[in-house]
Design a protein around this motif. Sequence first.
Motif, mmCIF file in Angstrom:
data_model
loop_
_atom_site.group_PDB
_atom_site.id
_atom_site.type_symbol
_atom_site.label_atom_id
_atom_site.label_comp_id
_atom_site.label_asym_id
_atom_site.label_seq_id
_atom_site.Cartn_x
_atom_site.Cartn_y
_atom_site.Cartn_z
ATOM 1 N N GLN A 22 42.128 40.560 32.327
ATOM 2 C CA GLN A 22 43.180 41.490 32.756
ATOM 3 C C GLN A 22 44.411 40.771 33.285
ATOM 4 O O GLN A 22 44.392 39.564 33.524
ATOM 5 C CB GLN A 22 42.611 42.423 33.836
ATOM 6 N N GLY A 23 45.451 41.550 33.515
ATOM 7 C CA GLY A 23 46.741 41.005 33.908
ATOM 8 C C GLY A 23 46.747 40.248 35.226
ATOM 9 O O GLY A 23 47.547 39.325 35.408
ATOM 10 N N ASN A 24 45.844 40.611 36.143
ATOM 11 C CA ASN A 24 45.904 39.941 37.457
ATOM 12 C C ASN A 24 45.556 38.454 37.392
ATOM 13 O O ASN A 24 45.862 37.698 38.305
ATOM 14 C CB ASN A 24 45.024 40.667 38.491
ATOM 15 N N ARG A 25 44.951 38.025 36.290
ATOM 16 C CA ARG A 25 44.699 36.580 36.130
ATOM 17 C C ARG A 25 46.005 35.794 36.068
ATOM 18 O O ARG A 25 46.023 34.591 36.265
ATOM 19 C CB ARG A 25 43.923 36.310 34.829
ATOM 20 N N TYR A 26 47.075 36.496 35.736
ATOM 21 C CA TYR A 26 48.369 35.835 35.543
ATOM 22 C C TYR A 26 49.339 36.128 36.684
ATOM 23 O O TYR A 26 50.439 35.601 36.702
ATOM 24 C CB TYR A 26 49.015 36.328 34.239
ATOM 25 N N THR A 27 48.962 37.031 37.578
ATOM 26 C CA THR A 27 49.922 37.457 38.606
ATOM 27 C C THR A 27 49.412 37.256 40.033
ATOM 28 O O THR A 27 50.206 37.153 40.953
ATOM 29 C CB THR A 27 50.251 38.963 38.453
ATOM 30 N N LYS A 196 49.019 29.966 32.238
ATOM 31 C CA LYS A 196 48.085 30.354 31.168
ATOM 32 C C LYS A 196 48.767 31.134 30.053
ATOM 33 O O LYS A 196 48.274 31.176 28.924
ATOM 34 C CB LYS A 196 46.920 31.181 31.743
ATOM 35 N N VAL A 197 49.907 31.755 30.366
ATOM 36 C CA VAL A 197 50.684 32.428 29.323
ATOM 37 C C VAL A 197 51.063 31.398 28.257
ATOM 38 O O VAL A 197 50.973 31.656 27.050
ATOM 39 C CB VAL A 197 51.946 33.083 29.934
ATOM 40 N N ARG A 416 52.221 42.625 34.598
ATOM 41 C CA ARG A 416 52.328 43.277 35.916
ATOM 42 C C ARG A 416 52.078 44.781 35.836
ATOM 43 O O ARG A 416 51.985 45.451 36.838
ATOM 44 C CB ARG A 416 53.723 43.058 36.498
ATOM 45 N N SER A 417 51.976 45.291 34.605
ATOM 46 C CA SER A 417 51.891 46.750 34.457
ATOM 47 C C SER A 417 50.484 47.270 34.755
ATOM 48 O O SER A 417 49.491 46.710 34.278
ATOM 49 C CB SER A 417 52.281 47.141 33.039
ATOM 50 N N ARG A 418 50.430 48.386 35.493
ATOM 51 C CA ARG A 418 49.150 49.068 35.718
ATOM 52 C C ARG A 418 48.606 49.616 34.409
ATOM 53 O O ARG A 418 47.423 49.920 34.290
ATOM 54 C CB ARG A 418 49.344 50.237 36.688
ATOM 55 N N GLY A 419 49.481 49.754 33.433
ATOM 56 C CA GLY A 419 49.076 50.320 32.146
ATOM 57 C C GLY A 419 48.374 49.326 31.235
ATOM 58 O O GLY A 419 47.816 49.699 30.208
#
Length: 447
Positions: A22-27, A196-197, A416-419
């Motif tokens: 998920q996105g939180n790995r990057y934020t 990681k991006v 960063r999107s919740r979507g």
Amino acid sequence: MADNIRVLNRYPEQTTRGSLLQGNRYTSREFASLEWENMWTRVWLILGREAEIPNPGDWQMEPVGPEEILMVRQTDGTVKAFYNVCQHRGNPLVEGNSGSVKRFVCKYHSWAYMPDGELNFAPDREDFPEGNPCGKVRLAEVACETFAGFVWVNMDPNCQSLRSFLGPIWDEWQARHIDTWRRTMARSAWLPCNWKVVLDNFNESYHVPTVHQGATTETNRQEIRGHINTYFKETQFDLSNEGHNRMVMQGGFGVGSTDKEGNVLEPLKSELRFWNLDPDDFRNNPAATREALQSAKRKLGVERGFSHYPNIPDEQFTDAFHYTLLPNFAVTVWSDSFHFLRARPDRDNPERCLFDNWWYSSPASIEAGFDRRLEHTDVQENGEAVVEMIDPTTRSIGPGIDDDVRVFVTQQRGFRSRGFKGVYLSKQEERIRRYHELIDDYIEGRR
Ligand code: FES
Ligand SMILES: [Fe+2]
């Protein structure tokens, strides 16, 4: 050296767990600090270049996350690495990226350390209740090895050897005499994305038609071969036991290699001529240059100074051998040059990384004029291209890579999107999943 180095082998099959990424790995700062404590401080990192520090006392300092690592050439020719911190009261020992010293003198109270890390001078040395620190206090050392002309460090005092960490890559790279290759172009930049991006991007070629070749939904991806062929059914993907990846893409020589009349274009045209092949023989048939180049290079390479040719497989003469080394190094190795792509985390912002886009080439290929990048770059005294720090919003970081950087920045916004619920990966992107699962293995104590 392994006897079978001339044969393009396969790495063993690997299984992945299908983890949700998920996105939180990057934020998230929390994830970044788990990564730092459990992974970054326990793996081998490619950090310096031997050619930068040829003589005893020469040093190079490079940041990685919150640390700065000082690499120093010793009198016996080896390299030692230290944390860049004075053991008196914690001031950093050096500023800047490189230099040469008899002793490292701290700018706070003048404690002076020898290149081997031993404290050699402290003002008022008789005034220390715990005893004279000279000859007793040492800089904190980091495990350090040299390989392929690079200086590698590992912050884990109980680490395995670099050779066992690299696995099959050791033999493959040693065969290419990479230690003698020179840096011909080097641009670096701070980018507004997680490290990681960058690595995810270089762990797949699925994006290449869309990002680099203008493909649309109508494009037949089997027919869009450019200078390299990224079509997944014709690409070899390998994942090593050690966690590193390899992808072998054929030199495609399709779209973009000929003009409308079918004549072979530069730089392929000159390359053919150099190897005694007539570009006219490949009119309307550029794909046939692949095998022709392979046999010509095999036959003529050594007498023309390409001393590593007897050690490499035929495929390497034309194809792109793209590696990603855990955690942060991606490199496309060609027969005579390699594209060095590295991302390092910022000291405290998970949405920022230091990205390097560098090229190295073999001495014979520079001589032959295959790599002309040195003509457009500032060169250091030691012959290596100067590293230019650039602002990617106003200057190019390098042809092709600018396209990738544009996506790095937008993708980070998406994370960063919740979507965004998590990635949905194709099989050819499995190297991304494996990479993330290995990071989790470190974090969760399986490695
Ligand atoms: S902190 Fe370095 S000499 Fe005091
Ligand atoms: Fe790309």
